[in-house]
Design an enzyme around this catalytic site. Structure first.
Site, PDB file in Angstrom:
ATOM      1  CB  CYS A 133      33.929   0.329 -21.190  1.00 57.98           C
ATOM      2  SG  CYS A 133      33.044   1.001 -19.775  1.00 57.98           S
ATOM      3  CB  CYS A 136      35.492   2.662 -18.477  1.00 56.45           C
ATOM      4  SG  CYS A 136      34.445   1.247 -18.284  1.00 56.45           S
ATOM      5  CG  ASP A 137      37.994   3.687 -21.472  1.00 60.90           C
ATOM      6  OD1 ASP A 137      38.453   3.802 -20.329  1.00 60.90           O
ATOM      7  OD2 ASP A 137      38.011   2.618 -22.106  1.00 60.90           O
TER       8      ASP A 137
END
Ligand code: NAP
Length: 306
Positions: A133, A136-137
C-alpha cells in the site's frame, strides 16, 4: 442464537457491495451488508481516482464515505468488523460470531486481494519496508530509494505516487514490456524519478529488521545483482476472496465466480458482483455496474419476476 431475517444479505462493502446496498435499500428491500473489516475494499487505499464519471478527481476513502452514507440514507444496515464465519448458499443463511442471519437472496461482493511474491524475506519484513500500500506507507520513505514490483496499472500508478516522497523509485518488471494502460505508461516514462529494471525477478528481500537489499536475477542473462533500497512495494496482481464459498459455486480457472449477465451465480438467489466475479475488466465503474445489476436482479426476484 436467533436468526435475523432480511430480504437481501450483501457480503462485502466495496464499491459493488455498497452500490447493491444503495439500490436494494432504495427499492425497499430490508438490506444487510456484512463487512469483515471496514468499508471500502481495495479502492479505499487509492490515493487518486480520476476515472469515476461525474467525479473529476478524488481519493478512494472520500468516494467510499459518500457511498456508505448514500446506502445508509436508503435504510441499508451496514455492519463493519463482522466477518462471515459460515455460509449456506443453498439455504441462504449466513453466520458471524455475533449473530445468525437468513435472506431470500445473497449478493457476494467480497472482492480480491494482493498476490504475494513468495520470496524469502517478504513475509518476515512486512511492515518493515515490505508494503502492499503506497498510500499508507509512501510517506515513510521521504528522500529514500524504493522499489516497486510489477508492470500493471497498479504498479505503475503507485510507483508514480511514490515519487512524491522517494528520491528514486525502481520499477522491477519480469518482462520487457509493461501491462499498464498506454496513457499510464507515457506518464511513467516521462517521470525522471522512475527507473525501470526490465526482465528482472526478485529472488530475495534481505535486511536485518528492515528492508535493506533486494537480490535480483535477469531472466534473459541469468545475471544476479543486488539493489539497495529501503522499501519494496509489491503490486503483482490479485487473487479472489472466494475461500468461504469453495466448492459451492462455479468458478473460472483462477477461482473467480462465474455469473450470467444478471450476475446470477450457479445457485438460484445467489449473485456475485465486482472484483470477485469472473470478468475481463476490474474497475470501480465495472464494480458499481455489477452491483447495480445484482441488486436489480435481487429486487426482481423478490417480486417473483426472476
Ligand atoms: P495486473 O494487471 O494483473 O498486473 C500484474 C503485474 O504483475 C503484471 O505486470 C505481471 O507481469 C506482474 N506479475 C504477476 N505475477 C508476478 C510474479 N510472480 N512475479 C513478478 N511479477 C508478477 O494487476 P494490477 O496492476 O493490480 O491491476 C489489476 C486490474 O485493475 C487490471 O485490470 C487493471 O487495469 C486495473 N487497475 C486499474 C486502475 C485504474 O484504472 N486507475 C488502477 C489499478 C488497477 P506480466 O505483465 O508479465 O504478466
Amino acid at each position: 442464537m436467533e436468526t435475523e431475517k432480511y430480504d437481501v444479505i450483501i457480503i462485502g462493502a466495496g464499491p459493488s457491495g455498497l452500490t447493491s446496498a444503495i439500490y436494494c435499500g432504495r427499492a425497499g428491500l430490508s438490506t444487510l451488508v456484512l463487512e469483515k473489516g471496514f468499508c471500502g475494499g481495495q479502492i479505499y487505499l487509492s490515493s487518486l481516482v480520476e476515472n469515476y464519471p461525474g467525479v473529476k478527481s478524488t481519493d478512494g476513502a472520500t468516494l467510499i464515505a459518500t457511498m456508505v452514507s448514500q446506502a445508509k440514507s436508503f435504510g441499508a444496515q451496514i455492519l463493519e468488523n463482522s466477518p462471515v464465519t459460515e455460509v449456506d448458499l443453498e439455504g441462504k443463511t449466513v453466520k458471524t460470531e455475533k449473530a445468525d442471519y437468513s435472506a431470500d437472496s445473497i449478493i457476494i461482493s467480497t472482492g480480491n486481494r494482493w498476490r504475494k511474491l513468495g520470496v524469502p524475506g517478504e513475509s518476515e519484513l512486512v511492515g518493515r519496508g515490505v508494503s502492499y500500500c503506497a498510500t499508507c506507507d509512501g510517506p515513510f520513505f521521504k528522500g529514500k530509494e524504493v522499489a516497486v514490483i510489477g508492470g500493471g496499472d497498479s504498479a505503475i500508478e503507485e510507483a508514480m505516487y511514490l515519487t512524491k516522497f522517494a528520491s528514486r523509485v525502481y520499477v522491477i518488471h519480469r518482462r520487457d514490456k509493461l501491462r499498464a494502460e498506454k496513457y499510464v505508461q507515457e506518464q511513467a516514462f516521462a517521470n525522471e524519478k522512475l527507473e525501470f529494471l526490465w526482465d528482472t525477478q526478485v529472488k530475495e528481500i534481505a535486511g536485518s529488521g528492515k528492508v535493506e537489499k533486494l537480490s535480483l536475477e535477469n531472466s534473459k542473462t541469468n545475471e544476479t545483482t543486488g539493489l539497495e533500497v529501503s522499501g519494496v512495494f509489491i503490486y503483482i496482481g490479485m487473487l479472489p476472496n472466494t475461500e468461504m464459498f469453495k466448492g459451492a459455486l462455479e468458478t473460472d480457472e483462477r477461482g473467480y465466480i462465474k455469473t450470467n449477465e444478471r450476475m446470477q451465480a450457479s445457485i438460484k438467489g445467489v449473485y456475485a458482483a465486482g472484483d470477485v466475479r469472473s470478468s475481463p475488466v476490474k474497475q470501480i465503474t465495472t464494480a458499481t455496474s455489477d452491483g447495480t445489476v445484482a441488486a436489480v436482479s435481487a429486487v426482481q426476484q423478490s417480486q417473483g419476476l426472476l
